[in-house]
Design an enzyme around this catalytic site. Sequence first.
Site, PDB file in Angstrom:
ATOM      1  N   GLU A  84      39.798  38.431  29.511  1.00  0.00           N
ATOM      2  CA  GLU A  84      40.487  39.711  28.165  1.00  0.00           C
ATOM      3  C   GLU A  84      40.647  38.860  27.118  1.00  0.00           C
ATOM      4  OE1 GLU A  84      44.397  40.751  29.987  1.00  0.00           O
ATOM      5  OE2 GLU A  84      43.539  42.771  29.008  1.00  0.00           O
ATOM      6  N   CYS A 138      42.757  42.780  34.200  1.00  0.00           N
ATOM      7  CA  CYS A 138      43.881  41.978  34.816  1.00  0.00           C
ATOM      8  C   CYS A 138      44.731  43.034  35.301  1.00  0.00           C
ATOM      9  CB  CYS A 138      44.185  41.783  33.307  1.00  0.00           C
ATOM     10  SG  CYS A 138      45.878  40.128  33.537  1.00  0.00           S
ATOM     11  N   LYS A 184      40.379  49.332  30.014  1.00  0.00           N
ATOM     12  CA  LYS A 184      41.814  48.683  31.308  1.00  0.00           C
ATOM     13  C   LYS A 184      41.950  49.791  31.430  1.00  0.00           C
ATOM     14  CE  LYS A 184      44.933  45.128  31.412  1.00  0.00           C
ATOM     15  NZ  LYS A 184      45.479  44.286  30.442  1.00  0.00           N
TER      16      LYS A 184
END
Length: 334
Positions: free
Chosen positions: A68, A182, A141
């Site tokens: 990330e 994540c 994300k």
Amino acid sequence: MASRLSSSTVDTQISASSEPFEIPKITKFKIGLCQLTVTSNKNDNVAHAQKLIKAAAKQGASLVMLPETWNCPYSTDYFEEFAEDFDDKDGSLSFAMLSEVALGNGITIIGGSMPERRKNQLHNTCCVFGPDGNLKAKHSKMHLFDINLPGDISFKESDTFTAGDQPTIVDTDVGRIGIGICHDLRFPELAMLYQARGAHLICYPGAFNMSTGELLWELEQRARQVRLSVKTLAADNQLYVATCSPSRESVGSYMIWGHSTVVGPSSKIVATSGHEETIVIAEVDYSKIRQLREALPLEKQRRGDVYRLVDVHQQKPWKYKNFDTYECVEGWLV
Ligand SMILES: NC(=O)CCC(=O)C(=O)O
């Protein structure tokens, strides 16, 4: 440089991936996870990532993954300044490097994530490139990391980033891959959805921290194999999961956990790392998925008559807002 697809073209490709599970032609290959150190200089980060990707390819990896925000410190102070418009051919240094290095080495790249500027908004976005250097998919994300544990950690990604609202599953030369970034890993419905859509592997570029990482990183990654067990179509819960983090030496006050890892379909750790800079090379063998499913046919045992995961995208086009991406329905019968 190889040609590039615009975001809208890519969205169409993503929605095409809804066929049942198949073992792909290539069943065995090496994956390389570049757990690299991120500095506050974007040019250096790009050059360094390029070097590590090439090194992973030299070690035989045909799929290489970055962490990330590999081109930018994981800090809300930097996201705006480091953001790139991926459709701007002259202004997207990081994007261009990934495309070139994928083409130059004939590999598939899961390009970690990069701050992306799109229509006056910033997104935390992962780009997937094929061996021809073309962009195959983009994932922004979906679950932004906002946390406030007084005296421990406070971080508010949503101050800077806007959440994506589409799951991303992409057919590559090395199998069907679901993408999360994540904090997306904490939401099992997304992984269930990928599994129900036939993913062989789920890739999570991440930057977990010292507070929550130690408690959750490996456990959560293993748990994901189990949690994937709820699904609607030809359900199975065994697949590969790969995570890739920056190294702990990366700049910024956010203390990174590291521990980039590949977990196999039976929940065994195939390869992992500590927190220092390294390249993790692991063998992925999709035939293990089939073997395990024959030995432990969860698909036949699952009580789809009692509970099911409903993919709201299946009946509708793929443009949604407000996280209406998935829902779990109890007692829902076809
Ligand atoms: N970068 C992130 O999304 C961090 C997620 C995290 O640490 C968590 O506990 O969740």
